[in-house]
Motif scaffolding. Sequence first.
Motif, mmCIF file in Angstrom:
data_model
loop_
_atom_site.group_PDB
_atom_site.id
_atom_site.type_symbol
_atom_site.label_atom_id
_atom_site.label_comp_id
_atom_site.label_asym_id
_atom_site.label_seq_id
_atom_site.Cartn_x
_atom_site.Cartn_y
_atom_site.Cartn_z
ATOM 1 N N THR A 251 -16.139 -38.240 12.085
ATOM 2 C CA THR A 251 -16.008 -38.948 10.712
ATOM 3 C C THR A 251 -14.499 -39.394 10.688
ATOM 4 O OG1 THR A 251 -17.522 -37.251 9.896
ATOM 5 C CG2 THR A 251 -15.953 -38.316 8.173
ATOM 6 N N GLU B 258 -22.598 -49.945 5.448
ATOM 7 C CA GLU B 258 -21.725 -51.025 4.873
ATOM 8 C C GLU B 258 -20.743 -51.737 5.493
ATOM 9 O OE1 GLU B 258 -19.724 -48.179 2.143
ATOM 10 O OE2 GLU B 258 -19.791 -46.941 3.586
ATOM 11 N N THR C 37 -15.014 -44.804 4.658
ATOM 12 C CA THR C 37 -15.049 -43.791 5.657
ATOM 13 C C THR C 37 -16.282 -44.062 6.569
ATOM 14 O OG1 THR C 37 -14.340 -41.866 4.211
ATOM 15 C CG2 THR C 37 -15.886 -41.253 5.772
ATOM 16 N N ASN D 29 -18.820 -42.692 9.354
ATOM 17 C CA ASN D 29 -19.532 -41.384 9.895
ATOM 18 C C ASN D 29 -20.419 -42.139 11.188
ATOM 19 O OD1 ASN D 29 -18.759 -39.696 8.379
ATOM 20 N ND2 ASN D 29 -20.547 -39.210 7.298
HETATM 21 C C1 LIG Z 1 -19.831 -38.628 6.221
HETATM 22 O O1 LIG Z 1 -20.502 -37.289 6.606
HETATM 23 C C2 LIG Z 1 -19.893 -36.377 5.798
HETATM 24 C C3 LIG Z 1 -20.261 -34.988 6.320
HETATM 25 O O2 LIG Z 1 -20.863 -35.229 7.591
HETATM 26 C C4 LIG Z 1 -20.219 -36.512 4.280
HETATM 27 O O3 LIG Z 1 -19.638 -35.463 3.520
HETATM 28 C C5 LIG Z 1 -19.918 -37.776 3.721
HETATM 29 O O4 LIG Z 1 -20.686 -38.303 2.668
HETATM 30 C C6 LIG Z 1 -20.518 -38.899 4.741
HETATM 31 N N1 LIG Z 1 -20.000 -40.331 4.412
HETATM 32 C C7 LIG Z 1 -20.641 -41.321 4.382
HETATM 33 C C8 LIG Z 1 -20.049 -42.670 4.233
HETATM 34 O O5 LIG Z 1 -22.000 -41.262 5.184
#
Ligand SMILES: *[C@@H]1O[C@H](CO)[C@@H](O)[C@H](O)[C@H]1NC(C)=O
Length: 537
Positions: free
Chosen positions: A374, A326, A334, A336
Amino acid sequence: MDLLNMKSLLFLLSLIGCCAGQDALPEGPVDAVLGRHVTFKTQINLKEPFVAVVWSFYDRTELVPIVTVTSAGDKVADDYKGRVSVNRTNGFLTLGPLEAKDSGDYSFVVVTASEGTKTGETKLRVLEPVSALTITSSLSEAIEHNSTVVLTCSAKGSFLRFSWTNGTAPIVADGKRLTLTEDQEASTSKLTINEVLRSDLMGPIYCIAANKLETERSAPFNLSVSYGPDWTIITPPPMFVKMGSNLTLPCSSVSTPPATLTWYHDGAMVKSADGVLTLSDIQVAQSGKYHCVAFNPKTLRYVSSVEVPVTVLEAISGSKISGPAETLIAGNHTANLSCQATAGNVTTRVWTKDAAPLTPSARVVVSEDGGTVTITPVQKEDNGEYKCQLTNKINTDSATYRMVVNFGPEPVTLTGEDEVEVKDPVSIKCSAVSFPPANYTWKFNGTMTAVTTPVYAIPNAVYKNTGTYTCEAHNAVTGLTAMGSHNLAVREEGALDEEGLSDGAIAGIIIAVLIALAAAIAAVMYCRRKQTIESPY
Ligand SMILES: *[C@@H]1O[C@H](CO)[C@@H](O)[C@H](O)[C@H]1NC(C)=O
Ligand SMILES: *[C@@H]1O[C@H](CO)[C@@H](O)[C@H](O)[C@H]1NC(C)=O
Ligand SMILES: *[C@@H]1O[C@H](CO)[C@@H](O)[C@H](O)[C@H]1NC(C)=O
Ligand SMILES: *[C@@H]1O[C@H](CO)[C@@H](O)[C@H](O)[C@H]1NC(C)=O
Ligand SMILES: *[C@@H]1O[C@H](CO)[C@@H](O)[C@H](O)[C@H]1NC(C)=O
Ligand SMILES: *[C@@H]1O[C@H](CO)[C@@H](O)[C@H](O)[C@H]1NC(C)=O
Ligand SMILES: *[C@@H]1O[C@H](CO)[C@@H](O)[C@H](O)[C@H]1NC(C)=O
């Protein structure tokens, strides 16, 4: 007639000789080699020519004349014709070529006019020449520490004495491991070596036979002594081996004859060809402990090398960072970042951002294995190039990822003229930090204008330009807007010149300069006077 006369003369002379002493010849025996010549030397000092010399040979009991020398000439017995001569000056007898039957006792008689008769006796030993030395071994091959080797040296010749050398060093019997026995009768010597060592026969070995006159050496003799393996060494491979590479595990040992080598992987035999184990296109399953065993087919001894460990690892490849799909907005999202390789076991991952180590914080969290980063929430400073370096014992691979965080606009700043005269140009700049860059719109006295650039420009100001200019910066991605206002006043021509200095002010400045100058001159004068007073002249 002659022979009869001779015999009676000899008889007489021998009688006299007995009485006159028998010291005309040196004490023997005289040694000489078969086939060669010998000269019997006398030890008399004749001051005048002798009357007669007689040389005789004791054939068992009978005294047989060999030669009689008188002034009438030499009388040689038939058996000796062509084999004897006597020196007329000193009476020496030369006999030869010698035959075996010439061994025996010889008698000598010399008669002189004034000194009478002298006699002597001596013994001749005709020695067979030293020849045909050969070394034979009780074994055709020997095994170190196990075999008892008996070397026999035989030779032809008389009165032989034997010795042995290893190369040039004499072999000395120690009575235990090395013994030497000699058999005079058989003309042989035996060298017995118990529990033979390789150094005993590295030689070559020579046998030497000698009598008083001659020394002969045998041909060099070698006997191969099997020994070893003394040790077995496997060349240690690198601790970690890349999967798919070719690994060689050379093994060596000291052994005669050369040992046969066998390799083992975790105790199981591995097929190999000549001296080297080559593992082509090695796989992870071939990890383990390797060792090599050397076997000597003669000594029947096995010697094993130490075990060497081999760890086969797959190289890291196909490294990739996957990031959020996104569009990221600062403060709202957030991110990752996940760093993975398609092949190879990764030991460590190291993250950097824009070539500097990535610093974890409350927002930026690196997972324990280093596989993911993250960032909650993302901020504008998170923009940049992320690199993940994956390492194991074999190689290092890396992947990069460019992260884009949309943000802003931040509060706008407006710069530009506050007051201008009619006809002056005006330029009002609006700026707001933003990604992607903001779109700008302007309002004048609250009314939307057509201007969409960051700069609001008026080439020639007119009175009605006076008013409030409002800039709006809008980021289409974040949906945020920032705004700010700037006031402009347009005045009549020349209205702003009054800002210059009045006549009174200029006069004031001139007076102040003059006062300062006077004060400076006064100060200089004062200093000079002070100097004069202090002077000692
Ligand atoms: C990022 O990773 C964490 C755990 O690794 C997860 O809980 C979270 O949903 C992920 N967020 C996204 C936006 O992928
Ligand atoms: C005989 O002996 C003498 C003295 O020793 C020597 O000078 C001479 O050469 C000898 N003669 C012969 C023929 O050998
Ligand atoms: C003995 O060994 C030497 C060198 O090792 C070699 O040159 C020679 O031919 C050998 N002789 C025999 C009789 O085997
Ligand atoms: C390994 O050995 C094979 C032949 O046995 C050769 O074709 C190959 O190129 C070698 N591989 C490497 C990495 O040296
Ligand atoms: C050497 O001697 C040892 C001990 O005596 C024996 O075990 C071994 O079999 C012998 N080797 C050969 C090759 O005969
Ligand atoms: C804009 O506003 C200012 C002050 O409020 C006023 O003096 C000026 O006349 C206005 N200009 C126009 C063109 O409306
Ligand atoms: C950002 O988050 C705020 C509060 O959660 C929300 O109101 C806003 O709509 C979000 N902005 C975007 C662009 O998603």
